[in-house]
Design a protein around this motif. Structure first.
Motif, PDB file in Angstrom:
ATOM      1  N   UNK A   4     133.825 -42.653 178.183  1.00 39.70           N
ATOM      2  CA  UNK A   4     134.645 -43.323 177.185  1.00 39.70           C
ATOM      3  C   UNK A   4     133.988 -43.094 175.829  1.00 39.70           C
ATOM      4  N   UNK A   5     134.705 -42.443 174.931  1.00 38.36           N
ATOM      5  CA  UNK A   5     134.157 -42.082 173.627  1.00 38.36           C
ATOM      6  C   UNK A   5     134.720 -43.024 172.573  1.00 38.36           C
ATOM      7  N   UNK A   6     133.825 -43.706 171.868  1.00 37.54           N
ATOM      8  CA  UNK A   6     134.176 -44.537 170.709  1.00 37.54           C
ATOM      9  C   UNK A   6     133.986 -43.647 169.493  1.00 37.54           C
ATOM     10  N   UNK A   7     135.074 -43.291 168.855  1.00 36.30           N
ATOM     11  CA  UNK A   7     135.039 -42.356 167.745  1.00 36.30           C
ATOM     12  C   UNK A   7     134.548 -43.050 166.486  1.00 36.30           C
ATOM     13  N   UNK A   8     133.624 -42.418 165.804  1.00 34.28           N
ATOM     14  CA  UNK A   8     133.045 -42.956 164.575  1.00 34.28           C
ATOM     15  C   UNK A   8     134.133 -43.125 163.522  1.00 34.28           C
ATOM     16  N   UNK A   9     134.174 -44.311 162.911  1.00 35.29           N
ATOM     17  CA  UNK A   9     135.153 -44.579 161.866  1.00 35.29           C
ATOM     18  C   UNK A   9     136.495 -45.069 162.375  1.00 35.29           C
ATOM     19  N   UNK A  10     136.637 -45.228 163.697  1.00 32.83           N
ATOM     20  CA  UNK A  10     137.883 -45.699 164.291  1.00 32.83           C
ATOM     21  C   UNK A  10     137.635 -46.996 165.057  1.00 32.83           C
ATOM     22  N   UNK A  11     138.674 -47.761 165.279  1.00 28.25           N
ATOM     23  CA  UNK A  11     138.529 -49.013 166.029  1.00 28.25           C
ATOM     24  C   UNK A  11     138.364 -48.708 167.519  1.00 28.25           C
ATOM     25  N   UNK A  12     137.972 -49.726 168.272  1.00 26.04           N
ATOM     26  CA  UNK A  12     137.815 -49.567 169.716  1.00 26.04           C
ATOM     27  C   UNK A  12     139.148 -49.194 170.378  1.00 26.04           C
ATOM     28  N   UNK A  13     140.256 -49.543 169.758  1.00 30.48           N
ATOM     29  CA  UNK A  13     141.576 -49.185 170.305  1.00 30.48           C
ATOM     30  C   UNK A  13     141.799 -47.678 170.329  1.00 30.48           C
ATOM     31  N   UNK A  16     138.807 -43.012 173.614  1.00 27.59           N
ATOM     32  CA  UNK A  16     139.517 -42.228 174.620  1.00 27.59           C
ATOM     33  C   UNK A  16     138.550 -41.768 175.703  1.00 27.59           C
ATOM     34  N   UNK A  17     139.102 -41.527 176.884  1.00 29.31           N
ATOM     35  CA  UNK A  17     138.317 -40.975 177.987  1.00 29.31           C
ATOM     36  C   UNK A  17     138.292 -39.463 177.824  1.00 29.31           C
ATOM     37  N   UNK A  18     137.093 -38.893 177.880  1.00 22.16           N
ATOM     38  CA  UNK A  18     136.925 -37.458 177.675  1.00 22.16           C
ATOM     39  C   UNK A  18     136.218 -36.870 178.890  1.00 22.16           C
ATOM     40  N   UNK A  19     136.739 -35.745 179.395  1.00 18.96           N
ATOM     41  CA  UNK A  19     136.112 -35.082 180.540  1.00 18.96           C
ATOM     42  C   UNK A  19     134.706 -34.620 180.185  1.00 18.96           C
ATOM     43  N   UNK A  20     133.836 -34.645 181.177  1.00 22.70           N
ATOM     44  CA  UNK A  20     132.436 -34.269 181.003  1.00 22.70           C
ATOM     45  C   UNK A  20     132.288 -32.874 180.392  1.00 22.70           C
ATOM     46  N   UNK A  21     133.120 -31.931 180.818  1.00 24.70           N
ATOM     47  CA  UNK A  21     132.981 -30.552 180.340  1.00 24.70           C
ATOM     48  C   UNK A  21     133.407 -30.388 178.886  1.00 24.70           C
ATOM     49  N   UNK A  22     133.992 -31.428 178.266  1.00 18.22           N
ATOM     50  CA  UNK A  22     134.364 -31.374 176.850  1.00 18.22           C
ATOM     51  C   UNK A  22     133.339 -32.057 175.944  1.00 18.22           C
ATOM     52  N   UNK A  23     132.199 -32.462 176.521  1.00 15.64           N
ATOM     53  CA  UNK A  23     131.147 -33.129 175.757  1.00 15.64           C
ATOM     54  C   UNK A  23     129.873 -32.300 175.879  1.00 15.64           C
ATOM     55  N   UNK A  29     122.972 -36.356 177.530  1.00 17.68           N
ATOM     56  CA  UNK A  29     121.566 -36.753 177.722  1.00 17.68           C
ATOM     57  C   UNK A  29     121.226 -37.965 176.857  1.00 17.68           C
ATOM     58  N   UNK A  30     121.687 -37.963 175.615  1.00 16.24           N
ATOM     59  CA  UNK A  30     121.415 -39.093 174.715  1.00 16.24           C
ATOM     60  C   UNK A  30     122.058 -40.374 175.249  1.00 16.24           C
ATOM     61  N   UNK A  31     123.274 -40.255 175.779  1.00 20.68           N
ATOM     62  CA  UNK A  31     123.970 -41.418 176.338  1.00 20.68           C
ATOM     63  C   UNK A  31     123.211 -41.955 177.545  1.00 20.68           C
ATOM     64  N   UNK A  32     122.809 -41.092 178.451  1.00 19.09           N
ATOM     65  CA  UNK A  32     122.120 -41.528 179.670  1.00 19.09           C
ATOM     66  C   UNK A  32     120.705 -42.017 179.392  1.00 19.09           C
ATOM     67  N   UNK A  33     120.069 -41.503 178.369  1.00 21.96           N
ATOM     68  CA  UNK A  33     118.712 -41.927 177.999  1.00 21.96           C
ATOM     69  C   UNK A  33     118.761 -43.275 177.302  1.00 21.96           C
ATOM     70  N   UNK A  34     119.858 -43.562 176.632  1.00 28.22           N
ATOM     71  CA  UNK A  34     119.946 -44.800 175.874  1.00 28.22           C
ATOM     72  C   UNK A  34     119.391 -44.603 174.472  1.00 28.22           C
TER      73      UNK A  34
END
Length: 170
Positions: A4-13, A16-23, A29-34
């Motif tokens: 689930x991608x929270x786009x910078x500058x946009x509301x939580x609404x 969008x869900x983005x497939x792994x191969x598009x990220x 790695x940054x997401x999983x590392x925290x």
């Protein structure tokens, strides 16, 4: 797998869900590392600790056998507990795992004026999840009732066993 991608500058609404191969792998790695505590203000960290404390004390007062849920920032939980192993998506945490500079003494008990009341028996199970906001409706410009867009909310559940504490010095 999707993220689930929270786009910078946009509301939580607008998330969008983005497939792994598009990220990119770096972002995954940054997401999983925290993230580190340096990414948050002191006020955000204190507020997160207060929210967890409130959920723990609410569960203690209610003497429920089910977990107590609360809204939280996943990134703060990852910052504090991300290096701990998870079982089925949940952390099993001891008192020492909670940062002392944000969790005040006595956060894990609810005592009366006589020093008696329920306290947590560690470990605590903390499970971060994503939930959708409740369904609601509103009127559009034409006056028709239409369903509102639902937002994905970061949420966590805390669960533990408890016992009666009879001595504040414990």
């Amino acid at each position: 797998l999707q993220y689930l991608v929270k786009w910078s500058g946009y509301s939580a609404r607008e998330s969008t869900w983005v497939d792994e191969f598009n990220i990119t792998e770096d972002l995954i790695r940054a997401f999983e590392r925290g993230v580190s505590a340096a990414n948050f203000s002191t006020e955000e960290l204190v507020a997160a600790a207060d929210t967890i404390t409130f959920a723990v004390q609410k569960k203690l007062r209610a003497r429920l056998f089910i977990g107590e849920g609360f809204q939280c920032q996943r990134d703060i939980l990852m910052c504090w507990f991300g290096d701990k192993p998870r079982t089925r998506g949940a952390w099993t945490l001891d008192r020492k795992d909670f940062p002392e500079n944000y969790f005040l003494p006595g956060w894990d008990r609810v005592l009366d004026q006589f020093g008696q009341g329920p306290e947590v028996i560690f470990p605590i199970t903390l499970r971060p999840t994503l939930r959708r906001s409740p369904k609601s409706h509103s009127r559009n410009e034409a006056g028709d009732i239409v369903p509102d867009e639902r937002v994905v909310v970061q949420f966590a559940t805390v669960n533990f066993r408890q016992r009666q504490c009879r001595d504040f010095a414990k």
